[in-house]
Design a protein around this motif. Structure first.
Motif, PDB file in Angstrom:
ATOM      1  N   ASP A  51      13.195 -11.062  24.668  1.00 15.16           N
ATOM      2  CA  ASP A  51      13.970 -10.815  23.452  1.00 15.16           C
ATOM      3  C   ASP A  51      15.444 -11.145  23.607  1.00 15.16           C
ATOM      4  N   ASN A  52      15.736 -12.272  24.225  1.00 16.84           N
ATOM      5  CA  ASN A  52      17.099 -12.778  24.245  1.00 16.84           C
ATOM      6  C   ASN A  52      17.114 -14.112  23.524  1.00 16.84           C
ATOM      7  N   GLN A  53      18.083 -14.293  22.643  1.00 12.15           N
ATOM      8  CA  GLN A  53      18.072 -15.490  21.795  1.00 12.15           C
ATOM      9  C   GLN A  53      18.370 -16.767  22.555  1.00 12.15           C
ATOM     10  N   TYR A  54      18.783 -16.670  23.825  1.00 16.71           N
ATOM     11  CA  TYR A  54      19.091 -17.861  24.613  1.00 16.71           C
ATOM     12  C   TYR A  54      18.054 -18.125  25.699  1.00 16.71           C
ATOM     13  N   GLN A 108      11.069 -17.486  24.346  1.00 14.90           N
ATOM     14  CA  GLN A 108      10.275 -16.262  24.320  1.00 14.90           C
ATOM     15  C   GLN A 108       8.825 -16.521  24.707  1.00 14.90           C
ATOM     16  N   GLN A 154      19.598 -24.255  18.132  1.00 15.85           N
ATOM     17  CA  GLN A 154      19.760 -23.248  19.178  1.00 15.85           C
ATOM     18  C   GLN A 154      19.276 -23.779  20.524  1.00 15.85           C
ATOM     19  N   LYS A 207      18.025 -22.938  24.312  1.00 16.68           N
ATOM     20  CA  LYS A 207      17.407 -21.829  25.040  1.00 16.68           C
ATOM     21  C   LYS A 207      16.940 -22.302  26.412  1.00 16.68           C
TER      22      LYS A 207
END
Length: 344
Positions: A60-63, A66, A138, A140
């Motif tokens: 659950d980290n946006q970078y 998942q 984004q 990641k």
């Protein structure tokens, strides 16, 4: 595994093959990573177990990409959120990245690395191919197959054969078995240099040539500037002609003074002198014009084909194609799931 429908093959990684798939019940698009098993009796590879453990620690980290699920069924499969492409697309843009775009990519990378390190996770294989980009721009971090839960007391020994060669820290090239987050920070510096340069800073063809590439720019390391070097296993096995460092401004003449200053704080021989990801986020580089671009202003990769000029909301421009084979058969096909030799 019958809850997913395969839409196409995305590509191969060091530890398996990745497919684009759709969850039949929810319609969610995911990336299924089929982990190659050499022999069924050998069980699940350690790399896959480590990847699951690392991602469970930092979920659950946006970078960070998942991990959605570990579906039961044929073989061993991990379901990840679907991302459009990796950050190597920046090499193939028709024009060089703008300064604001470089800052944005680096800022997102540092936020992901900072979060990993705060949770005692060392990625150990940061490189453009492991930085994925979403439809909204984004960035990641992905592929935690070499990641480790770091032991802060430094008592654990690790293999030095980690990190893809061009992004491998000098202590690893000298055979270090005890190391820390510094290996990730060196890789971040290499990635920043590549974003600024448009090509890798240290493109060595083998391990010795890799050290030569580093020495040509940073100069020959000495015990005076790096006292721990004499303790590294391969220090006395390798000798080079004495070389003086080259100013980074000569290597990257178009980079701003702030960019060069930050780059120099990553590319340091002593690992513990490298700037931490959390500190780097506070560097003046990010607070001088031009400011980091919004993700919507970044080039967005498409499969197949080139780049869209801007990010856009809604579904991605990805060509979906259906494979008329049951998933169980597809994943167990010995011609498709063949052993993969990782790059050095």
């Amino acid at each position: 595994m019958d809850q997913y429908c395969i839409l196409g093959r995305i590509g191969e990684g060091a530890h398996g093959i990745v497919f684009k798939a759709k969850h039949i019940e929810t319609g969610e698009i995911v990336a299924l990573k089929k982990v190659a098993l050499r022999r069924l009796e050998d069980g699940i590879p350690n790399q896959a177990l480590r990847e699951i453990k690392a991602l469970q620690e930092i979920e659950d980290n946006q970078y960070v990409v998942q991990l959605k699920a570990v579906p039961h069924g044929a073989g061993f499969v991990l379901a990840f959120e679907f991302m459009l492409s990796d950050a190597e697309v920046v090499r193939h843009t028709q024009r060089a990245l703008a300064q604001a775009q470089v800052k944005s990519y680096l800022q997102m990378l540092l936020k992901g690395v900072s979060f990993c390190h705060a949770n005692n996770i060392v990625h150990r294989d940061l490189k453009p191919a492991n930085l994925l980009i979403s439809a909204s721009g984004q960035l990641k971090i992905a592929d935690f197959g070499l990641a480790r839960v770091f032991s802060p007391d430094g008592s654990r020994l690790y293999t030095h054969q980690v990190a893809t060669r061009w992004y491998r820290a000098p202590e690893l090239l000298y055979g270090a078995r005890q190391y820390d987050q510094g290996v990730d920070l060196w890789a971040v510096g290499c990635i920043l240099g590549e974003l600024l340069n448009g090509s890798p800073l240290f493109p060595g063809e083998n391990d010795i040539e890799q050290l030569c590439c580093v020495l040509r720019i940073l100069g020959t390391p000495s015990p005076q500037i790096w006292p721990e070097i004499t303790e590294l296993p391969d220090y006395n096995k390798i000798s080079f002609e004495e070389q003086a460092p080259v100013p980074l401004g000569e290597v990257l003449p178009d980079a701003s003074p702030q960019a060069l200053d930050l780059l120099g704080q990553f590319l340091l021989y002593p690992p513990r002198q490298r700037i931490a990801a959390s500190q780097a986020l506070l560097h003046q580089y990010f607070f001088t014009a031009p400011l980091p671009a919004h993700p919507s202003e970044l080039p967005i990769p498409q499969r197949p084909g080139g780049l869209a000029p801007k990010a856009h909301p809604g579904p991605s421009n990805v060509h979906d194609f259906h494979v008329d084979q049951p998933l169980e058969e597809l994943l167990l096909n010995p011609e498709l799931i063949r052993p993969f030799i990782p790059e050095s």
